[in-house]
Design a protein around this motif. Structure first.
Motif, PDB file in Angstrom:
ATOM      1  N   HIS A 173      20.206 112.839  48.587  1.00 67.70           N
ATOM      2  CA  HIS A 173      21.121 111.997  49.365  1.00 67.70           C
ATOM      3  C   HIS A 173      22.223 112.867  49.965  1.00 67.70           C
ATOM      4  O   HIS A 173      22.960 113.541  49.247  1.00 67.70           O
ATOM      5  CB  HIS A 173      21.732 110.912  48.473  1.00 67.70           C
ATOM      6  CG  HIS A 173      20.711 110.096  47.740  1.00 67.70           C
ATOM      7  ND1 HIS A 173      19.715 109.410  48.374  1.00 67.70           N
ATOM      8  CD2 HIS A 173      20.542 109.863  46.408  1.00 67.70           C
ATOM      9  CE1 HIS A 173      18.965 108.777  47.482  1.00 67.70           C
ATOM     10  NE2 HIS A 173      19.444 109.047  46.282  1.00 67.70           N
ATOM     11  N   VAL A 187      25.373 104.975  44.617  1.00 67.68           N
ATOM     12  CA  VAL A 187      25.118 104.922  46.059  1.00 67.68           C
ATOM     13  C   VAL A 187      25.984 103.832  46.684  1.00 67.68           C
ATOM     14  O   VAL A 187      25.903 102.666  46.279  1.00 67.68           O
ATOM     15  CB  VAL A 187      23.626 104.631  46.355  1.00 67.68           C
ATOM     16  CG1 VAL A 187      23.404 104.472  47.862  1.00 67.68           C
ATOM     17  CG2 VAL A 187      22.739 105.739  45.803  1.00 67.68           C
ATOM     18  N   TYR A 192      24.886 103.950  52.945  1.00 70.81           N
ATOM     19  CA  TYR A 192      23.441 104.208  52.937  1.00 70.81           C
ATOM     20  C   TYR A 192      22.667 102.919  53.223  1.00 70.81           C
ATOM     21  O   TYR A 192      21.929 102.410  52.383  1.00 70.81           O
ATOM     22  CB  TYR A 192      23.028 104.798  51.587  1.00 70.81           C
ATOM     23  CG  TYR A 192      23.379 106.252  51.425  1.00 70.81           C
ATOM     24  CD1 TYR A 192      22.472 107.249  51.774  1.00 70.81           C
ATOM     25  CD2 TYR A 192      24.619 106.635  50.939  1.00 70.81           C
ATOM     26  CE1 TYR A 192      22.800 108.594  51.637  1.00 70.81           C
ATOM     27  CE2 TYR A 192      24.952 107.981  50.805  1.00 70.81           C
ATOM     28  CZ  TYR A 192      24.043 108.949  51.158  1.00 70.81           C
ATOM     29  OH  TYR A 192      24.365 110.283  51.034  1.00 70.81           O
TER      30      TYR A 192
END
Length: 514
Positions: A60, A153, A158
């Motif tokens: 990521h 996250v 994202y």
């Protein structure tokens, strides 16, 4: 990025670092990457035990990891952990360095014995007040066990991952790429899910408990208050709770708790638990009561098969979100049907949503969501909104909000994976209408958690436990307080007072029965 006051506070915390740590950045050319780089540089400048690397190779990007120097990184942040997650960042910095966590030694040992590899990913939003507990718990698991990794996250950053994993509610947790859990979870709950034998051990330990003088069922404001007042009398006191803190944990802003100008639910819940733990109270968390058996000694059976006995019992089981009870609601819960606009709102950025309910909570939700989503439709069953006039005026001033009254929601529709529409009955014309949308936020009040008490104590038509002015129920020795009872005006401060009153009444009952 960090203002002078926050830097000063953070620097003071960083004095607790035990060993050198490094912040390992995996960057790209995005604006978010530049912000992460600036954040890490500012943090490293506050303490010589912190260094920064930019050679990270995380999947990521942009993201960063925290690792003790010389060890592999196991705690990762795919996002910028500010807002509600700033505390998660601070704790991660300290705990990775070796600072001891405030967790019972038995739980730490259980975590260290978990077998892996276990790779967790938690999807959060920075406005979610439920997410930090999950992030901090998973980070600690990764700190304590080298076979565990965790990546936080930020769903708003994202969006591709959110779509790939069909995340429509936060926090959502994946384990080794598969769904693991959704919603608030404590570290004890997570470990219980991972350790199959923990539930059995907990039941065995509970069955061995000695007789209580006062057993409080429920750990919200009423239950915490009752426990403190009972323990201060020097009598044997226990609290059995499905989750300590109760509904307060799901409350965003609290501005009517007298003497405290403003706070947040999780902070107040933590303070309640800390206060109770100042006394010799036996707290049995993550335990759900299933049956009450009256008698000279009152028995409370738990879902795990264990049971507790007490001379008196105080019921303070609180309430839960009221559901619409229409086809499709349960099928698409967490996949478009949501109950917390603060938590899940950011996941619906630019989309069309509906809010069900025209009271204060519904109108406030619609106002908040209007600043995030493309369009909000508010549906109210009655012929007019019930919210305060000032809230209604604000709502009606927003250009992307439609208000529909006399609307009875009849079904939630979807494509098998997510919500696509809802239908409602126009109570004036009798016609069924359909609204194409991607999210539904239900804000229609609360239901008392008293289903397990039916036929045992007298309940009102609304399912509330009927109590007198002393909190006494229809069963001798059994008292009740808080949102589960008929006490009017469901407010935190009132629940606390009612909990204290029920506790004093229980003590009086003990004296007279002696």
């Amino acid at each position: 990025m960090l203002d002078a006051q926050i830097k000063a506070q953070l620097q003071a915390y960083l004095e607790k670092l035990q060993a050198p740590i490094e912040l390992i950045a995996s960057l790209d050319q995005s604006a978010a990457a530049a912000e992460i780089s600036q954040l890490l540089t500012e943090i490293a400048a506050l303490n010589p035990k912190i260094s920064v690397r930019t050679d990270g190779n995380a999947v990521h990007r942009p993201s960063f990891a925290i690792a003790k120097v010389g060890e592999a990184a196991r705690v990762h942040f795919a996002g910028i952990p500010l807002g509600h997650e700033f505390t998660s960042l601070v704790l991660a910095l300290l705990q990775v360095s070796g600072h001891p966590p405030r967790v019972e030694a038995e739980l730490i040992e259980t975590i260290r014995q978990l077998s892996g590899p276990l790779s967790f990913v938690s999807f959060i939003s920075l406005s979610c007040h439920n997410c930090p507990d999950v992030v901090q718990a998973l980070n600690l698991l990764a700190v304590l066990n080298p076979q565990i990794q965790h990546t936080m996250v930020d769903g708003a950053l994202y969006q591709d991952l959110v779509a790939e994993h069909r995340v429509m509610a936060v926090p959502t947790v994946l384990l080794n790429g598969q769904p693991f859990g959704q919603g608030r979870m404590s570290i004890e709950e997570i470990v219980t899910k991972l350790d199959a034998g923990s539930a059995v051990k907990a039941a065995e330990a509970i069955n061995e408990k000695a007789l209580f003088d006062v057993l409080v069922v429920g750990g919200g404001p009423a239950g915490a208050s009752a426990a403190v007042y009972a323990a201060r009398k020097g009598i044997r006191t226990g609290v059995v709770a499905e989750r300590f803190g109760g509904q307060v944990l799901d409350t965003m802003g609290i501005e009517n708790f007298i003497s405290v100008k403003a706070t947040e639910g999780p902070k107040l819940a933590a303070a309640l638990e800390a206060h109770v733990r100042e006394y010799e109270v036996d707290i049995m968390n993550l335990q759900r009561a299933s049956r009450l058996n009256p008698g000279e000694l009152i028995e409370v059976e738990l879902e795990n098969g264990a049971s507790l006995r007490s001379k008196t019992v105080i019921l303070s089981t609180g309430a839960r979100w009221r559901e619409m009870n229409v086809p499709g609601e349960q099928e698409y819960r967490g996949r478009g049907v949501a109950y917390c606009p603060h938590c899940d709102g950011p996941l619906f950025k630019g989309k069309r949503v509906a809010v069900i309910g025209g009271g204060n909570s519904g109108v406030e939700a619609a106002i908040d969501l209007a600043g995030i989503v493309s369009h909000v439709t508010l549906l109210e069953f009655g012929d007019q909104l019930r919210a305060d006039a000032v809230l209604q005026a604000k709502l009606r001033s927003l250009p992307n909000v439609q208000i529909i009254t006399q609307a009875q929601t009849t079904a939630v529709l979807g494509d098998g994976s997510k919500v696509t529409a809802l239908t409602y009955l126009d109570r004036v014309s009798g016609e069924t209408q359909q609204i194409e949308l991607e999210g539904i936020f239900v804000q229609i009040g609360l239901l008392p958690n008293t289903d397990w008490l039916k036929g045992v104590v007298e309940l009102s038509p609304r399912g509330e436990i009927i109590v007198d002015e002393r909190g006494q129920t229809s069963v001798p020795g059994v008292f009740a307080a808080g949102d589960a009872s008929t006490t009017p005006f469901k407010q935190i401060i009132i629940a606390m007072g009612e909990g204290a009153k029920a506790s004093l009444a229980a003590f009086d009952h003990l004296i007279r029965a002696a």
